[in-house]
Scaffold this active site. Structure first.
Site, short mmCIF file in Angstrom:
data_model
loop_
_atom_site.label_atom_id
_atom_site.label_comp_id
_atom_site.label_asym_id
_atom_site.label_seq_id
_atom_site.Cartn_x
_atom_site.Cartn_y
_atom_site.Cartn_z
N SER A 49 -34.42 -12.78 1.23
CA SER A 49 -34.30 -12.74 2.69
C SER A 49 -35.06 -11.55 3.27
O SER A 49 -35.25 -11.45 4.47
CB SER A 49 -32.82 -12.66 3.12
OG SER A 49 -32.18 -11.58 2.46
N ASP A 87 -33.18 -11.21 -6.34
CA ASP A 87 -33.52 -12.63 -6.22
C ASP A 87 -34.81 -12.96 -6.94
O ASP A 87 -35.81 -12.26 -6.77
CB ASP A 87 -33.70 -12.99 -4.74
CG ASP A 87 -32.48 -13.64 -4.14
OD1 ASP A 87 -31.60 -14.11 -4.89
OD2 ASP A 87 -32.39 -13.68 -2.89
N GLU A 118 -31.70 -20.06 -7.25
CA GLU A 118 -31.11 -21.16 -6.47
C GLU A 118 -31.18 -22.46 -7.26
O GLU A 118 -32.16 -22.72 -7.95
CB GLU A 118 -31.88 -21.31 -5.14
CG GLU A 118 -31.80 -20.05 -4.28
CD GLU A 118 -32.51 -20.20 -2.94
OE1 GLU A 118 -33.02 -21.30 -2.64
OE2 GLU A 118 -32.57 -19.20 -2.21
N GLU A 185 -23.59 -21.00 -0.08
CA GLU A 185 -24.14 -20.72 1.26
C GLU A 185 -24.14 -21.99 2.12
O GLU A 185 -24.54 -23.08 1.67
CB GLU A 185 -25.58 -20.20 1.13
CG GLU A 185 -26.24 -19.97 2.48
CD GLU A 185 -27.52 -19.15 2.42
OE1 GLU A 185 -27.92 -18.73 1.33
OE2 GLU A 185 -28.10 -18.92 3.50
O1 KIV Z 1 -31.75 -13.68 0.06
C1 KIV Z 1 -30.59 -13.53 0.45
O2 KIV Z 1 -30.28 -12.68 1.29
C2 KIV Z 1 -29.56 -14.39 -0.11
C3 KIV Z 1 -28.21 -14.32 0.50
C4 KIV Z 1 -28.21 -15.03 1.79
C5 KIV Z 1 -27.16 -14.81 -0.39
O3 KIV Z 1 -29.82 -15.14 -1.01
#
Ligand code: KIV
Length: 286
Positions: A49, A87, A118, A185
Protein backbone atom coordinates in the site's frame (compact mmCIF):
# COMPACT_ATOMS: atom_id res chain seq x y z
CA UNK A 1 0.95 -4.60 27.67
CA UNK A 2 3.17 -7.47 26.58
CA UNK A 3 3.64 -7.57 22.81
CA UNK A 4 2.91 -10.59 20.73
CA UNK A 5 5.77 -10.07 18.31
CA UNK A 6 7.30 -13.40 17.39
CA UNK A 7 6.03 -15.70 14.64
CA UNK A 8 5.63 -18.88 16.79
CA UNK A 9 3.85 -16.90 19.50
CA UNK A 10 1.45 -15.38 16.98
CA UNK A 11 0.80 -18.74 15.30
CA UNK A 12 -0.01 -20.33 18.68
CA UNK A 13 -1.83 -17.27 20.04
CA UNK A 14 -5.31 -18.75 19.90
CA UNK A 15 -4.31 -22.24 20.99
CA UNK A 16 -2.52 -20.82 24.02
CA UNK A 17 -5.51 -18.78 25.10
CA UNK A 18 -4.49 -15.33 23.84
CA UNK A 19 -7.49 -13.11 24.41
CA UNK A 20 -6.82 -9.50 23.53
CA UNK A 21 -7.02 -8.61 19.82
CA UNK A 22 -3.66 -8.37 18.05
CA UNK A 23 -2.64 -5.06 16.48
CA UNK A 24 -0.86 -4.32 13.24
CA UNK A 25 -0.27 -1.09 11.31
CA UNK A 26 1.60 -0.38 8.12
CA UNK A 27 4.84 1.62 8.04
CA UNK A 28 7.04 2.52 5.11
CA UNK A 29 10.02 4.43 6.46
CA UNK A 30 11.93 5.13 9.67
CA UNK A 31 9.63 7.82 11.15
CA UNK A 32 6.40 5.86 10.52
CA UNK A 33 8.09 2.72 11.85
CA UNK A 34 9.14 4.56 15.02
CA UNK A 35 5.64 6.00 15.52
CA UNK A 36 4.03 2.59 15.02
CA UNK A 37 6.49 0.91 17.34
CA UNK A 38 6.24 3.54 20.08
CA UNK A 39 2.46 3.30 19.70
CA UNK A 40 2.79 -0.29 20.86
CA UNK A 41 1.60 -2.45 17.95
CA UNK A 42 2.42 -6.14 17.87
CA UNK A 43 3.21 -6.17 14.15
CA UNK A 44 4.36 -3.65 11.56
CA UNK A 45 3.44 -4.40 7.96
CA UNK A 46 5.58 -2.89 5.21
CA UNK A 47 2.57 -2.98 2.93
CA UNK A 48 2.62 -2.64 -0.83
CA UNK A 49 0.00 0.00 0.00
CA UNK A 50 3.09 2.25 0.05
CA UNK A 51 2.29 2.52 -3.66
CA UNK A 52 -0.98 4.41 -3.02
CA UNK A 53 -0.38 5.80 0.46
CA UNK A 54 3.02 7.36 -0.22
CA UNK A 55 4.11 7.13 -3.85
CA UNK A 56 0.96 8.48 -5.49
CA UNK A 57 0.14 5.43 -7.61
CA UNK A 58 -3.47 4.38 -8.21
CA UNK A 59 -3.00 0.79 -7.12
CA UNK A 60 -0.48 -1.54 -5.55
CA UNK A 61 0.28 -3.05 -8.96
CA UNK A 62 2.81 -0.32 -9.74
CA UNK A 63 5.37 -1.29 -7.14
CA UNK A 64 8.12 -3.88 -7.47
CA UNK A 65 10.43 -5.85 -5.22
CA UNK A 66 13.27 -3.32 -5.29
CA UNK A 67 11.06 -0.54 -3.92
CA UNK A 68 9.68 -2.91 -1.28
CA UNK A 69 13.24 -3.78 -0.22
CA UNK A 70 14.08 -0.07 0.01
CA UNK A 71 11.07 0.64 2.27
CA UNK A 72 11.54 -2.52 4.35
CA UNK A 73 15.15 -1.62 5.08
CA UNK A 74 14.10 1.87 6.22
CA UNK A 75 11.43 0.44 8.54
CA UNK A 76 13.86 -2.07 10.04
CA UNK A 77 16.75 0.37 10.46
CA UNK A 78 15.25 1.66 13.73
CA UNK A 79 15.07 -1.92 15.10
CA UNK A 80 11.39 -1.92 16.10
CA UNK A 81 10.21 -4.24 18.86
CA UNK A 82 7.17 -5.10 16.75
CA UNK A 83 7.40 -8.00 14.31
CA UNK A 84 8.11 -6.61 10.83
CA UNK A 85 6.30 -8.35 7.99
CA UNK A 86 6.91 -7.22 4.39
CA UNK A 87 4.54 -7.57 1.45
CA UNK A 88 5.59 -9.53 -1.59
CA UNK A 89 4.48 -7.21 -4.41
CA UNK A 90 2.53 -8.22 -7.50
CA UNK A 91 4.45 -10.50 -9.91
CA UNK A 92 7.23 -11.15 -7.40
CA UNK A 93 5.68 -14.54 -6.53
CA UNK A 94 3.41 -15.33 -9.50
CA UNK A 95 6.07 -16.81 -11.76
CA UNK A 96 7.23 -19.88 -9.94
CA UNK A 97 8.50 -20.74 -6.48
CA UNK A 98 12.16 -20.05 -7.26
CA UNK A 99 11.44 -16.42 -8.08
CA UNK A 100 9.18 -16.17 -5.02
CA UNK A 101 11.93 -17.44 -2.72
CA UNK A 102 14.42 -15.01 -4.30
CA UNK A 103 11.99 -12.10 -3.82
CA UNK A 104 11.15 -13.04 -0.24
CA UNK A 105 14.83 -13.56 0.54
CA UNK A 106 15.52 -9.94 -0.44
CA UNK A 107 12.87 -8.72 2.01
CA UNK A 108 14.26 -10.89 4.79
CA UNK A 109 17.81 -9.67 4.09
CA UNK A 110 16.43 -6.12 4.36
CA UNK A 111 15.30 -6.94 7.90
CA UNK A 112 11.75 -8.34 7.69
CA UNK A 113 11.01 -11.37 9.85
CA UNK A 114 8.19 -12.68 7.64
CA UNK A 115 6.46 -11.98 4.34
CA UNK A 116 2.82 -11.60 3.34
CA UNK A 117 1.30 -12.68 0.05
CA UNK A 118 -2.19 -12.58 -1.40
CA UNK A 119 -4.30 -15.54 -2.46
CA UNK A 120 -5.41 -18.99 -1.36
CA UNK A 121 -5.14 -22.42 -2.93
CA UNK A 122 -3.24 -21.10 -5.97
CA UNK A 123 -0.34 -20.21 -3.69
CA UNK A 124 0.32 -23.68 -2.28
CA UNK A 125 3.58 -24.33 -4.12
CA UNK A 126 4.96 -20.88 -3.34
CA UNK A 127 4.02 -20.94 0.35
CA UNK A 128 5.52 -24.39 0.83
CA UNK A 129 8.75 -23.33 -0.91
CA UNK A 130 9.01 -20.22 1.28
CA UNK A 131 8.49 -22.26 4.42
CA UNK A 132 11.16 -24.73 3.28
CA UNK A 133 13.48 -21.73 2.96
CA UNK A 134 12.62 -20.86 6.60
CA UNK A 135 10.62 -17.79 5.63
CA UNK A 136 7.40 -17.42 7.66
CA UNK A 137 4.36 -16.48 5.60
CA UNK A 138 1.25 -14.48 6.44
CA UNK A 139 -1.73 -15.06 4.12
CA UNK A 140 -4.17 -12.47 2.77
CA UNK A 141 -7.70 -13.24 1.54
CA UNK A 142 -10.82 -11.34 0.52
CA UNK A 143 -10.50 -7.98 -1.23
CA UNK A 144 -6.86 -8.55 -2.12
CA UNK A 145 -5.70 -5.29 -3.76
CA UNK A 146 -3.38 -7.04 -6.25
CA UNK A 147 -6.55 -8.57 -7.79
CA UNK A 148 -8.16 -5.16 -8.36
CA UNK A 149 -8.50 -5.69 -12.11
CA UNK A 150 -9.80 -9.24 -11.77
CA UNK A 151 -12.37 -7.98 -9.25
CA UNK A 152 -13.33 -5.04 -11.48
CA UNK A 153 -12.48 -2.53 -8.73
CA UNK A 154 -12.01 -2.39 -4.98
CA UNK A 155 -15.31 -4.09 -4.14
CA UNK A 156 -16.23 -6.03 -1.01
CA UNK A 157 -15.79 -9.76 -1.64
CA UNK A 158 -17.69 -12.93 -0.70
CA UNK A 159 -21.06 -11.33 -0.06
CA UNK A 160 -23.12 -14.37 -1.12
CA UNK A 161 -23.41 -17.61 0.84
CA UNK A 162 -21.73 -19.50 -2.00
CA UNK A 163 -18.78 -17.10 -2.21
CA UNK A 164 -18.50 -17.02 1.58
CA UNK A 165 -18.27 -20.83 1.69
CA UNK A 166 -15.59 -20.76 -1.00
CA UNK A 167 -13.54 -18.18 0.91
CA UNK A 168 -13.83 -20.27 4.08
CA UNK A 169 -12.29 -23.17 2.14
CA UNK A 170 -9.47 -20.92 0.90
CA UNK A 171 -8.78 -19.94 4.51
CA UNK A 172 -8.67 -23.60 5.58
CA UNK A 173 -6.32 -24.33 2.69
CA UNK A 174 -3.94 -21.55 3.78
CA UNK A 175 -3.85 -23.07 7.26
CA UNK A 176 -2.94 -26.43 5.70
CA UNK A 177 -0.12 -24.83 3.73
CA UNK A 178 1.36 -23.48 6.98
CA UNK A 179 0.79 -19.72 7.12
CA UNK A 180 1.16 -18.34 10.67
CA UNK A 181 -1.70 -15.80 10.40
CA UNK A 182 -3.89 -14.33 7.70
CA UNK A 183 -5.28 -10.92 6.80
CA UNK A 184 -8.98 -10.82 5.92
CA UNK A 185 -9.72 -7.70 3.91
CA UNK A 186 -13.00 -6.25 2.65
CA UNK A 187 -15.35 -9.11 3.51
CA UNK A 188 -18.67 -9.09 5.39
CA UNK A 189 -18.19 -9.16 9.16
CA UNK A 190 -20.27 -12.35 9.71
CA UNK A 191 -18.03 -14.25 7.27
CA UNK A 192 -14.86 -12.96 8.95
CA UNK A 193 -16.27 -14.18 12.26
CA UNK A 194 -16.94 -17.64 10.83
CA UNK A 195 -13.45 -17.91 9.34
CA UNK A 196 -11.93 -16.72 12.62
CA UNK A 197 -13.81 -19.45 14.49
CA UNK A 198 -12.88 -22.08 11.90
CA UNK A 199 -9.11 -21.57 11.75
CA UNK A 200 -6.55 -22.17 14.52
CA UNK A 201 -4.31 -19.24 13.53
CA UNK A 202 -5.07 -15.53 14.03
CA UNK A 203 -7.12 -13.60 11.49
CA UNK A 204 -6.16 -9.94 11.15
CA UNK A 205 -9.03 -7.89 9.77
CA UNK A 206 -9.23 -4.73 7.70
CA UNK A 207 -12.75 -3.86 6.66
CA UNK A 208 -13.77 -7.24 8.08
CA UNK A 209 -15.46 -6.23 11.34
CA UNK A 210 -14.75 -6.83 14.99
CA UNK A 211 -14.91 -10.62 14.94
CA UNK A 212 -11.30 -11.12 13.82
CA UNK A 213 -8.42 -11.97 16.15
CA UNK A 214 -6.68 -8.70 15.31
CA UNK A 215 -6.90 -5.54 13.26
CA UNK A 216 -4.69 -3.74 10.75
CA UNK A 217 -4.94 -0.24 9.29
CA UNK A 218 -2.82 1.73 6.85
CA UNK A 219 -0.67 4.24 8.77
CA UNK A 220 -1.73 7.27 6.74
CA UNK A 221 -5.43 6.42 7.11
CA UNK A 222 -5.08 5.86 10.86
CA UNK A 223 -3.35 9.16 11.59
CA UNK A 224 -5.42 11.21 9.15
CA UNK A 225 -2.67 11.78 6.61
CA UNK A 226 -4.24 10.19 3.55
CA UNK A 227 -5.59 11.98 0.54
CA UNK A 228 -8.44 11.10 -1.80
CA UNK A 229 -11.08 8.50 -1.10
CA UNK A 230 -11.05 7.11 2.44
CA UNK A 231 -12.84 3.74 2.70
CA UNK A 232 -15.79 3.25 5.06
CA UNK A 233 -13.84 0.92 7.35
CA UNK A 234 -11.18 3.55 8.15
CA UNK A 235 -11.36 5.38 11.45
CA UNK A 236 -8.85 8.26 11.57
CA UNK A 237 -7.44 8.64 15.09
CA UNK A 238 -5.63 11.88 14.28
CA UNK A 239 -5.57 14.75 11.79
CA UNK A 240 -1.95 14.83 10.73
CA UNK A 241 -2.67 16.25 7.27
CA UNK A 242 -4.45 19.24 8.81
CA UNK A 243 -1.69 19.75 11.39
CA UNK A 244 0.97 19.57 8.67
CA UNK A 245 -0.88 22.12 6.51
CA UNK A 246 -1.32 24.46 9.50
CA UNK A 247 2.36 24.17 10.44
CA UNK A 248 3.46 24.92 6.87
CA UNK A 249 1.09 27.87 6.57
CA UNK A 250 2.52 29.29 9.82
CA UNK A 251 6.07 28.82 8.48
CA UNK A 252 5.22 30.52 5.17
CA UNK A 253 3.68 33.45 7.08
CA UNK A 254 6.69 33.89 9.43
CA UNK A 255 9.25 33.65 6.64
CA UNK A 256 7.42 36.11 4.40
CA UNK A 257 6.94 38.51 7.34
CA UNK A 258 10.62 38.26 8.34
CA UNK A 259 9.81 36.75 11.73
CA UNK A 260 11.66 33.48 11.09
CA UNK A 261 14.51 32.72 11.54
CA UNK A 262 15.03 34.73 14.74
CA UNK A 263 18.26 34.75 16.85
CA UNK A 264 17.04 31.71 18.82
CA UNK A 265 17.15 29.69 15.62
CA UNK A 266 20.43 31.06 14.20
CA UNK A 267 24.15 30.56 14.86
CA UNK A 268 26.63 33.17 16.05
CA UNK A 269 30.34 33.06 15.17
CA UNK A 270 33.59 33.24 17.14
CA UNK A 271 34.66 36.47 18.90
CA UNK A 272 35.04 39.30 16.42
CA UNK A 273 33.01 37.73 13.59
CA UNK A 274 30.01 39.94 14.21
CA UNK A 275 32.10 43.14 13.97
CA UNK A 276 33.92 41.82 10.88
CA UNK A 277 30.58 41.02 9.18
CA UNK A 278 29.19 44.50 10.08
CA UNK A 279 32.24 46.12 8.49
CA UNK A 280 31.98 43.97 5.41
CA UNK A 281 28.29 44.81 5.00
CA UNK A 282 29.12 48.54 5.08
CA UNK A 283 31.87 47.99 2.50
CA UNK A 284 29.44 46.00 0.32
CA UNK A 285 26.98 48.83 0.52
CA UNK A 286 24.46 47.11 2.77
O1 KIV B 1 -0.49 -3.31 1.78
C1 KIV B 1 -1.21 -3.20 2.78
O2 KIV B 1 -1.26 -2.16 3.44
C2 KIV B 1 -2.00 -4.36 3.18
C3 KIV B 1 -2.98 -4.15 4.27
C4 KIV B 1 -4.15 -3.43 3.76
C5 KIV B 1 -3.35 -5.41 4.93
O3 KIV B 1 -1.87 -5.40 2.62
Amino acid sequence: MERVNRVPRIAAYKATGGRRPLTMVTAYDAPTSRAADHGGVDMILVGDSVANAVLGYESTLSIGIDEMVHHTAAVCRIHPEALVIADLPWLSYHQGWRRAVRSAGKLIKAGAKAVKLEGGRDRQEVIEALLKAEIPVMGHLGLTPQSVNAFGGMVVQAKTIEAAGALLEEARALVGFGVFAMVLEGVPSPLAEVITKAVPIPTIGIGAGAGCDGQVLVFHDLVGFSSGHVPKFVKPYGSVALEAEQAIAAYVKEVTEGVFPDPDHSYSGADGLEEWAAGMLVELGG
